[in-house]
Scaffold this motif. Sequence first.
Motif, short mmCIF file in Angstrom:
data_model
loop_
_atom_site.label_atom_id
_atom_site.label_comp_id
_atom_site.label_asym_id
_atom_site.label_seq_id
_atom_site.Cartn_x
_atom_site.Cartn_y
_atom_site.Cartn_z
N ALA A 141 16.70 -11.95 5.86
CA ALA A 141 15.29 -11.88 5.48
C ALA A 141 15.04 -10.65 4.61
O ALA A 141 14.32 -10.71 3.62
CB ALA A 141 14.41 -11.85 6.72
N GLN A 142 15.67 -9.53 4.98
CA GLN A 142 15.49 -8.29 4.23
C GLN A 142 16.04 -8.42 2.81
O GLN A 142 15.38 -8.01 1.85
CB GLN A 142 16.20 -7.14 4.97
CG GLN A 142 15.96 -5.77 4.35
CD GLN A 142 14.48 -5.38 4.38
OE1 GLN A 142 13.87 -5.27 5.44
NE2 GLN A 142 13.88 -5.19 3.22
N SER A 143 17.21 -9.03 2.67
CA SER A 143 17.76 -9.14 1.31
C SER A 143 17.00 -10.17 0.49
O SER A 143 16.85 -10.01 -0.72
CB SER A 143 19.27 -9.40 1.32
OG SER A 143 19.59 -10.41 2.21
N LEU A 144 16.51 -11.22 1.15
CA LEU A 144 15.67 -12.18 0.42
C LEU A 144 14.39 -11.51 -0.05
O LEU A 144 13.93 -11.73 -1.17
CB LEU A 144 15.33 -13.39 1.29
CG LEU A 144 16.49 -14.36 1.58
CD1 LEU A 144 16.05 -15.39 2.60
CD2 LEU A 144 16.98 -15.03 0.30
N LEU A 200 14.56 -17.38 10.63
CA LEU A 200 14.43 -16.76 9.33
C LEU A 200 12.95 -16.58 8.97
O LEU A 200 12.55 -15.53 8.49
CB LEU A 200 15.15 -17.58 8.26
CG LEU A 200 15.14 -16.96 6.87
CD1 LEU A 200 15.84 -15.61 6.87
CD2 LEU A 200 15.79 -17.87 5.86
N ARG A 201 12.16 -17.60 9.24
CA ARG A 201 10.72 -17.50 8.97
C ARG A 201 10.10 -16.37 9.77
O ARG A 201 9.31 -15.59 9.26
CB ARG A 201 10.01 -18.80 9.36
CG ARG A 201 10.15 -19.89 8.35
CD ARG A 201 9.05 -20.92 8.51
NE ARG A 201 9.24 -21.98 7.53
CZ ARG A 201 9.99 -23.05 7.75
NH1 ARG A 201 10.58 -23.22 8.92
NH2 ARG A 201 10.13 -23.97 6.82
N PHE A 208 11.26 -13.08 8.37
CA PHE A 208 10.66 -12.83 7.07
C PHE A 208 9.23 -12.35 7.22
O PHE A 208 8.77 -11.45 6.51
CB PHE A 208 10.74 -14.06 6.17
CG PHE A 208 10.33 -13.77 4.76
CD1 PHE A 208 11.24 -13.22 3.88
CD2 PHE A 208 9.03 -13.99 4.34
CE1 PHE A 208 10.87 -12.89 2.59
CE2 PHE A 208 8.65 -13.67 3.04
CZ PHE A 208 9.57 -13.12 2.17
N ASP A 209 8.51 -12.94 8.18
CA ASP A 209 7.15 -12.49 8.47
C ASP A 209 7.12 -11.01 8.83
O ASP A 209 6.24 -10.27 8.40
CB ASP A 209 6.56 -13.29 9.65
CG ASP A 209 5.90 -14.58 9.19
OD1 ASP A 209 5.86 -14.83 7.97
OD2 ASP A 209 5.42 -15.32 10.07
N LEU A 210 8.11 -10.60 9.62
CA LEU A 210 8.19 -9.20 10.04
C LEU A 210 8.44 -8.27 8.87
O LEU A 210 7.72 -7.29 8.67
CB LEU A 210 9.32 -9.00 11.06
CG LEU A 210 9.12 -9.53 12.47
CD1 LEU A 210 10.38 -9.24 13.30
CD2 LEU A 210 7.90 -8.89 13.11
N VAL A 211 9.49 -8.58 8.07
CA VAL A 211 9.88 -7.65 7.02
C VAL A 211 8.93 -7.69 5.82
O VAL A 211 8.84 -6.72 5.07
CB VAL A 211 11.34 -7.86 6.53
CG1 VAL A 211 12.33 -7.59 7.65
CG2 VAL A 211 11.54 -9.25 5.95
N SER A 212 8.22 -8.82 5.64
CA SER A 212 7.38 -8.92 4.45
C SER A 212 5.97 -8.38 4.66
O SER A 212 5.18 -8.30 3.73
CB SER A 212 7.30 -10.38 3.98
OG SER A 212 6.59 -11.15 4.93
#
Length: 119
Positions: free
Chosen positions: A7-10, A44-45, A48-52
């Motif tokens: 998620a971080q790299s995306l 992943l979702r 992604f919510d966390l890192v974004s």
Amino acid sequence: MHELSIAQSLLDIIVDESQRHRLGRVDKVRLRIGELAAVVPESLRFCFDLVSRDTVAGGAVIEIETVAVAARCDKCDLSFEVKERVFQCPQCGEPVFEMLGGRELEVVNIEGETGGEDG
Ligand SMILES: [Zn+2]
């Protein structure tokens, strides 16, 4: 957790892309993920919510397209889609080791709003 680093790299890619396209906000991200990448879409979702959070992609909808694993048989040269992780040629029964796809992990496209404040 595997998905967290993905998620971080995306997110890095998405932030880069959004700057290139001068997006003030990212609404939707479309990803292509191979079955062999062993990514759980729900995790992943979540990650992604966390890192974004607090980034341009915060709250963006993540669409995940899963790519089937393709393989080729050494013995009879048949290319086929691997189903249910059975890595065996459906024609001659040979075990296959050569994968043609299924490890994809890429950002297909990004949709968003350009510039300005928006709510
Ligand atoms: Zn074969």
